[in-house]
Design a protein around this motif. Structure first.
Motif, mmCIF file in Angstrom:
data_model
loop_
_atom_site.group_PDB
_atom_site.id
_atom_site.type_symbol
_atom_site.label_atom_id
_atom_site.label_comp_id
_atom_site.label_asym_id
_atom_site.label_seq_id
_atom_site.Cartn_x
_atom_site.Cartn_y
_atom_site.Cartn_z
ATOM 1 N N ALA B 136 46.677 65.981 -9.383
ATOM 2 C CA ALA B 136 47.787 65.839 -8.191
ATOM 3 C C ALA B 136 46.899 65.306 -6.979
ATOM 4 O O ALA B 136 46.970 64.510 -6.049
ATOM 5 C CB ALA B 136 48.787 66.947 -8.020
ATOM 6 N N MET B 141 47.404 63.953 -3.138
ATOM 7 C CA MET B 141 48.692 64.519 -2.966
ATOM 8 C C MET B 141 48.311 65.883 -2.060
ATOM 9 O O MET B 141 46.953 66.315 -2.382
ATOM 10 C CB MET B 141 49.312 65.277 -3.928
ATOM 11 C CG MET B 141 50.164 64.084 -4.818
ATOM 12 S SD MET B 141 51.501 64.846 -5.806
ATOM 13 C CE MET B 141 52.028 63.534 -6.770
ATOM 14 N N THR B 142 48.761 66.470 -1.192
ATOM 15 C CA THR B 142 48.306 67.603 -0.400
ATOM 16 C C THR B 142 48.835 68.601 -1.325
ATOM 17 O O THR B 142 49.725 68.418 -2.321
ATOM 18 C CB THR B 142 49.344 67.650 0.861
ATOM 19 O OG1 THR B 142 50.740 67.552 0.712
ATOM 20 C CG2 THR B 142 48.729 66.454 2.043
ATOM 21 N N TYR B 143 48.512 69.878 -0.997
ATOM 22 C CA TYR B 143 48.686 70.899 -1.827
ATOM 23 C C TYR B 143 50.494 71.122 -1.569
ATOM 24 O O TYR B 143 50.909 71.406 -2.701
ATOM 25 C CB TYR B 143 47.955 72.185 -1.067
ATOM 26 C CG TYR B 143 48.488 73.353 -1.592
ATOM 27 C CD1 TYR B 143 47.610 73.954 -2.776
ATOM 28 C CD2 TYR B 143 49.611 74.272 -1.033
ATOM 29 C CE1 TYR B 143 47.914 75.386 -3.309
ATOM 30 C CE2 TYR B 143 49.769 75.642 -1.666
ATOM 31 C CZ TYR B 143 48.978 76.101 -2.728
ATOM 32 O OH TYR B 143 49.206 77.442 -3.476
ATOM 33 N N GLY B 144 50.903 71.179 -0.430
ATOM 34 C CA GLY B 144 52.288 71.169 -0.730
ATOM 35 C C GLY B 144 53.345 70.434 -1.568
ATOM 36 O O GLY B 144 54.142 70.688 -2.025
ATOM 37 N N LEU B 145 52.819 69.073 -1.042
ATOM 38 C CA LEU B 145 53.639 67.811 -1.971
ATOM 39 C C LEU B 145 53.252 68.187 -3.556
ATOM 40 O O LEU B 145 54.191 68.167 -4.307
ATOM 41 C CB LEU B 145 52.955 66.522 -1.652
ATOM 42 C CG LEU B 145 53.894 65.356 -2.345
ATOM 43 C CD1 LEU B 145 55.257 65.390 -2.048
ATOM 44 C CD2 LEU B 145 52.908 64.121 -2.101
ATOM 45 N N ARG B 149 56.192 68.841 -6.132
ATOM 46 C CA ARG B 149 56.452 67.540 -6.945
ATOM 47 C C ARG B 149 55.904 67.769 -8.620
ATOM 48 O O ARG B 149 56.713 67.372 -9.545
ATOM 49 C CB ARG B 149 55.981 66.424 -6.729
ATOM 50 C CG ARG B 149 56.567 65.809 -5.366
ATOM 51 C CD ARG B 149 57.806 65.202 -5.613
ATOM 52 N NE ARG B 149 57.684 64.236 -6.560
ATOM 53 C CZ ARG B 149 59.037 63.521 -7.047
ATOM 54 N NH1 ARG B 149 60.085 63.962 -6.488
ATOM 55 N NH2 ARG B 149 58.887 62.801 -7.999
ATOM 56 N N ILE B 150 54.725 68.501 -8.684
ATOM 57 C CA ILE B 150 54.136 68.663 -9.899
ATOM 58 C C ILE B 150 54.040 70.202 -10.465
ATOM 59 O O ILE B 150 54.450 70.253 -11.608
ATOM 60 C CB ILE B 150 52.627 68.236 -9.678
ATOM 61 C CG1 ILE B 150 52.525 66.722 -9.057
ATOM 62 C CG2 ILE B 150 51.956 68.377 -11.177
ATOM 63 C CD1 ILE B 150 53.026 65.691 -9.912
#
Lengths: 254, 258
Positions: B136, B141-145, B149-150
């Protein structure tokens, strides 16, 4: 500076007391395919993981497309950059992992469009068009709606390649992309990689596939014990290696 | 009082098949307290789990102290403390009134549940392969995203079976709030017993608790089936899910095995 896609300078990395990278420097121009070979434990994988900051280097500097990766310049010191900036830098660098790391809860197409839609904010319709085109390019036109669990290793890895390409990266990193595959499907992945190289993708390939390196690489780099000990065009590299360690390594592996 | 064990079938028949509106109000209290407390407990548990895996050390400590305190003390003590140490409002939503004691009970049960849910959610997050976060991140992707999402959608498969068991427990644990004066199902039985000295009121509400937990078993099986649709190839039938839900250990192992 024009044409330089990746510039790494004196990269050092230790895991605890183990000094894995001892000053690695490498420069790549647009369209080049560099294959990194060398015995396991020589630091190849750690080096390319430093290039997209999945591994935090201890010292040195790495630039991709003119952007410093993972760090910010403060005076003559480098400090680690903010997470958001690092994430943005990574959009320019595609990575293909040994174990694919596809998102198992998403279909092949969803895997490919996930980041364009949620990171780049590409409109979904447009992302789907792009995703389908990329899956067609890697020979998976009939697998759009298939979940990774129902794909073979070779097919999964090709989805992973399409997923990385979907971000339109300036540089692609392949971390032993065929090492976890059954022998009969290695060829299908290598031929996709070869097609990419021929189409002018700038890529770094950590590999044990000497046939691929010989045929596709514009430059072969030999790493041993955390350093680059020899590099050159494949003809020269495989016919008359200069370094003793390279000769030994090649004689074992070929 | 009965000398021998004698079941007063009339009371059971009456309470199970012809419950009056007073009873239904207490049944509703048990249901809404369970649902609200469990939902809030899951949210608290999620926050605490994210704090636990955070890179920011003070958040990890707070999360640790939270679990330490609320798993290490009796929930009954927590209910009493929350009710008597603070003043709580009585809320009115049209014809539905939530008394202050019920609110205190919900708050105490939520906080207590959050401590247990944190462990379950953290185990779910830990069960997701490390390569998922790396993949991710590698696509920007950032950590939060990446979490949203993943990681969390994959963790959900592991979290839902034990979460179902927690809710099953919650529906039964709500009976404790009777002690601070909430008029819920147990209070109903207790009040009738005090008046008529017929123990079968307890038996009657046992039937109702059983009905609630049984209905939940089927809902849980349905949710798990929905979640497993994209699982790696194999898919369990609804019947197998129900069977798994009857046995917490197998359902846990199944969720964890992927």
């Amino acid at each position: 500076m024009s044409g330089v896609v990746m510039h790494a300078e004196d990269v050092h990395k230790s895991f605890g007391r183990l000094h894995v990278l001892k000053g690695v420097s490498l420069e790549m121009t647009k369209g080049e395919t560099v294959c990194i070979i060398g015995p396991s434990g020589s630091g190849k994988t750690t080096f390319i993981r430093c290039i997209n900051h999945l591994e935090k280097m201890d010292s040195g500097r790495i630039e991709v497309n003119g952007h410093l990766i993972g760090y910010r310049q403060r005076g003559d010191k480098l400090v680690e950059d903010r997470e958001k900036n690092i994430a943005r830098q990574r959009t320019e660098i595609g990575m293909v992992f040994q174990r694919f790391n596809l998102f198992p809860h998403k279909t092949a197409l969803e895997n490919v469009i996930e980041a364009p839609v949620h990171v780049l904010r590409t409109p979904k319709e447009q992302a789907i068009g792009l995703g389908k085109a990329l899956l067609e390019r890697v020979g998976l036109a009939d697998k759009f709606d298939t979940y990774p669990g129902k794909l073979s290793g070779g097919q999964q890895q090709r989805v992973a390649i399409a997923r990385a390409l979907a971000m339109g990266p300036a540089l692609m990193l392949f971390d032993e992309a065929t090492s976890a595959l059954d022998p009969e499907v290695i060829g299908e992945v290598l031929s996709v990689m070869e097609e990419l190289a021929r189409a002018g993708t700038t890529m770094i390939v950590v590999t044990h596939e000497m046939g691929f390196a010989r045929k596709v690489a514009s430059r072969v780099v030999m790493m041993d014990d955390g350093q680059i000990i020899e590099e050159g065009p494949p003809e020269h590299f495989f016919e008359e290696p200069e370094h003793e360690r390279t000769k030994q390594f090649l004689s074992k592996i070929l | 009082m009965h000398g021998l064990v004698a079941v007063d079938l009339h009371v059971i028949w009456q309470q199970v098949f012809h419950p009056d509106s007073v009873f239904f109000r207490t049944l509703w209290a048990t249901v809404y307290i369970s649902i609200i407390a469990q939902t809030a407990g899951v949210l608290l548990g999620l926050l605490a789990a994210l704090a636990r895996v955070s890179r920011f050390a003070p958040l990890r400590w707070i999360s640790g102290v939270y679990v330490w305190v609320f798993r290490g003390t009796p929930v009954l003590v927590q209910i009493f403390y929350v009710y008597f140490a603070f003043s709580w409002p009585t809320l009115h939503f049209g014809f539905w009134t939530v008394p202050d004691a019920a609110i205190a009970g919900i708050v105490a049960l939520s906080i207590n549940e959050g401590a247990y849910m944190r462990e379950i959610i953290r185990a779910g997050i830990d069960s997701v392969d490390k390569g998922q976060m790396e993949a991710a991140k590698s696509v920007g992707m950032t950590y939060g995203l990446a979490m949203r999402r993943i990681i969390l959608p994959q963790a959900a498969r592991v979290i839902v079976p034990p979460l179902g068991n927690e809710f099953n427990n919650m529906m039964k644990t709500t009976s404790l709030v009777y002690t601070i004066g909430v008029f819920e199902m147990f209070a109903f039985a207790e009040q009738n017993y005090s008046q008529f000295f017929i123990a079968d009121y307890f038996l009657a509400i046992a039937v109702w608790y059983l009905l609630l937990t049984t209905v939940w078993t089927f809902i849980q099986a349905y949710i798990e089936r929905r979640l497993s649709v994209s699982e790696r190839g194999e898919e369990l039938s609804f019947r197998e899910r129900v069977q798994a839900a009857w046995n917490p250990m197998t359902s846990w192992a199944r969720g964890g095995g992927g």
